[in-house]
Motif scaffolding. Structure first.
Motif, PDB file in Angstrom:
ATOM      1  N   TRP A 155       0.789  -1.230   0.000  1.00 40.84           N
ATOM      2  CA  TRP A 155       0.000   0.000   0.000  1.00 40.84           C
ATOM      3  C   TRP A 155       0.822   1.282   0.000  1.00 40.84           C
ATOM      4  O   TRP A 155       0.260   2.369  -0.188  1.00 40.84           O
ATOM      5  N   HIS A 159      -0.500   4.891  -1.573  1.00 38.71           N
ATOM      6  CA  HIS A 159      -0.701   6.048  -0.701  1.00 38.71           C
ATOM      7  C   HIS A 159       0.012   7.275  -1.264  1.00 38.71           C
ATOM      8  O   HIS A 159      -0.573   8.378  -1.320  1.00 38.71           O
ATOM      9  N   ASP A 164      -2.971   9.629  -2.505  1.00 39.38           N
ATOM     10  CA  ASP A 164      -3.243  10.582  -1.427  1.00 39.38           C
ATOM     11  C   ASP A 164      -2.361  11.824  -1.500  1.00 39.38           C
ATOM     12  O   ASP A 164      -2.795  12.924  -1.130  1.00 39.38           O
ATOM     13  N   ALA A 216       2.352   8.081   7.128  1.00 41.84           N
ATOM     14  CA  ALA A 216       0.911   7.976   6.870  1.00 41.84           C
ATOM     15  C   ALA A 216       0.226   9.327   6.802  1.00 41.84           C
ATOM     16  O   ALA A 216      -0.695   9.518   5.988  1.00 41.84           O
ATOM     17  N   ALA A 259      -9.101   0.998   4.839  1.00 34.93           N
ATOM     18  CA  ALA A 259      -9.058   2.094   3.868  1.00 34.93           C
ATOM     19  C   ALA A 259     -10.426   2.332   3.248  1.00 34.93           C
ATOM     20  O   ALA A 259     -10.813   3.475   2.975  1.00 34.93           O
ATOM     21  N   LEU A 307      -7.056   5.617   3.458  1.00 38.78           N
ATOM     22  CA  LEU A 307      -5.789   4.896   3.433  1.00 38.78           C
ATOM     23  C   LEU A 307      -4.783   5.479   4.426  1.00 38.78           C
ATOM     24  O   LEU A 307      -4.111   4.710   5.135  1.00 38.78           O
ATOM     25  N   PRO A 308      -4.655   6.811   4.540  1.00 40.35           N
ATOM     26  CA  PRO A 308      -3.727   7.326   5.554  1.00 40.35           C
ATOM     27  C   PRO A 308      -4.071   6.868   6.970  1.00 40.35           C
ATOM     28  O   PRO A 308      -3.180   6.482   7.737  1.00 40.35           O
TER      29      PRO A 308
END
Length: 435
Positions: free
Chosen positions: A276, A280, A284, A338, A399, A404-405
């Motif tokens: 991931w 990310h 993101d 993150a 997520a 996701l973060p």
């Protein structure tokens, strides 16, 4: 002042004659080669997954099911390998598993259906899992024999082998078919095994703990020769040898599970970042293809570098401090990774997380093996591997429901738990191993 690691230092043995340190050096080199080979072959397979997916006509979901064959094969054989190591010795099992791993790596490219792919990956996973347990069992005995905490150096070899395998695979992916590439990996694995295997098989005594070799009167953890590091925190534990099986006592089993939980918490982070991390950065933080791809590579690089310095770190600060500091560092790094608002700050967090996690897994597996021999290695490795398997789907589930973060912050949570468990495990080195 005594010289550290004098190559000509010999120790009296109860079997007659002297035990020369050079045999331990040769064994350490050969074992390092096997760790590197393991990472090299596995990474070579990983980079060809897209091509094999196209070849078999698998969808994303059916490919996921087929890939579970690797995990299932590894987990099933890990506990069995502990018994095989006690019966035949970790050296022999390592060589046999290396041959099986090398032979099985060429099979996925020969499949034309998802079912066939899943079946051959089951065999590949069995060889991979067995080799990991056997290698770590030999490494645990060698650490006790050398009286130096060199376990991280073996895992550094695995990391660098994986980086080399992935890099080479990426270079040849456009010019070689999957069949040719994987066949080349098989040949390389067999050649390396033919060269390093005899060294492993000939030098079994070099990995026997010095407390055993120097007679029953030697204190576990006592200084034996130059370069020895003594004390419960810094010295490798002289645990039960990889000999006839005894059942672990209840107390030892609980401690081994504790170290397995530490391994699980750290492997969770590695699996999560592998699956991931790039997504990310790309989705993101809107990173380009290059920086997004660099996320896991940077994490893996700093982990490998951290493992190179792991022996010095353990000798200077001891195992408990290394576990606690490693977990805490990884937790802080992943918090930045993150939640950071910029790509470069997130990349810095990934790098810090790699440094923090670098030595936690090797120390946890090593201490479990020192307490309970191959059975301890098998139990801790199985739990740790389970963390790597659980991480990606848990991240995906969270997520979907959060973001996701936020899902990636679970890596911070589990790294913090690993630090707490590492502190709780202090003073557990000399628990009774068998009953």
């Amino acid at each position: 002042m005594p010289q550290l690691n004098k190559l000509r230092t010999t120790l009296p043995g109860e079997f007659g004659g002297d035990i020369a340190v050079p045999s331990s050096a040769r064994l350490r080199t050969a074992l390092t080669v096997f760790f590197a080979l393991d990472g090299f072959v596995f990474a070579g397979w990983v980079v060809r997954i897209p091509a094999v997916k196209h070849q078999t006509g698998a969808s994303a979901s059916t490919l996921g099911l087929a890939l579970l064959g690797v995990s299932a094969g590894a987990v099933i054989t890990m506990m069995l390998t502990g018994r095989l190591c006690r019966r035949f010795g970790g050296h022999a099992v390592t060589v046999v598993c290396a041959v099986l791993l090398s032979l099985s790596i060429c099979l996925p490219a020969q499949t034309r259906s998802v079912l066939a792919l899943g079946l051959v990956l089951l065999l590949f996973g069995a060889a991979y899992g067995g080799m990991n347990v056997a290698m770590n069992s030999v490494a645990v005995d060698l650490v006790a024999a050398l009286r130096r905490p060199v376990m991280p150096s073996f895992h550094a070899a695995f990391s660098f082998g994986g980086m080399a395998g992935a890099g080479l695979g990426g270079l040849v992916a456009g010019s070689l078919s999957p069949a040719a590439h994987l066949f080349g990996l098989a040949g390389t694995g067999l050649l390396v095994t033919a060269c390093a295997g005899p060294v492993l098989l000939r030098n079994r005594r070099a990995s026997e703990p010095l407390a055993t070799l120097t007679g029953p009167g030697t204190e576990p953890g006592a200084a034996v020769g130059p370069g020895t590091v003594s004390g419960p925190e810094s010295a490798p534990e002289s645990g039960p040898p990889s000999g006839p099986a005894h059942r672990m006592s209840g107390a030892t089993r609980r401690i081994v599970i504790l170290f397995g939980a530490i391994a699980l918490c750290t492997a969770y982070g590695e699996g999560a970042l592998a699956e991931w991390g790039a997504l990310h950065l790309a989705e993101d933080l809107h990173a380009g293809a290059g920086p997004a791809a660099a996320g896991y590579s940077l994490f893996a690089l700093t982990m490998a570098i951290g493992r190179l310095g792991g022996t010095a770190l353990l000798e200077r600060h001891g195992q408990t401090r290394t576990l606690v500091a490693g977990g805490a560092t990884a937790a802080v790094g992943m918090l930045f990774g993150a939640l950071a608002p910029t790509v470069w700050l997130a990349l810095s967090g990934f790098a810090l997380a790699g440094l923090g996690l670098a030595n936690v897994f090797p120390v946890a597996v090593g201490r479990a093996g020192a307490l309970a021999g191959p059975s301890g290695v098998a139990a801790a490795s199985t739990l740790g591997y389970g963390g790597m398997l659980v991480g990606p789907p848990v991240i995906g589930f969270l997520a979907d429901r959060l973001s996701l973060p936020m899902a990636l912050t679970t890596v911070t949570l589990l790294a913090s738990i690993a630090a707490v468990l590492g502190y709780a495990a202090r003073g557990t080195t000399r628990a009774p191993a068998v009953e």
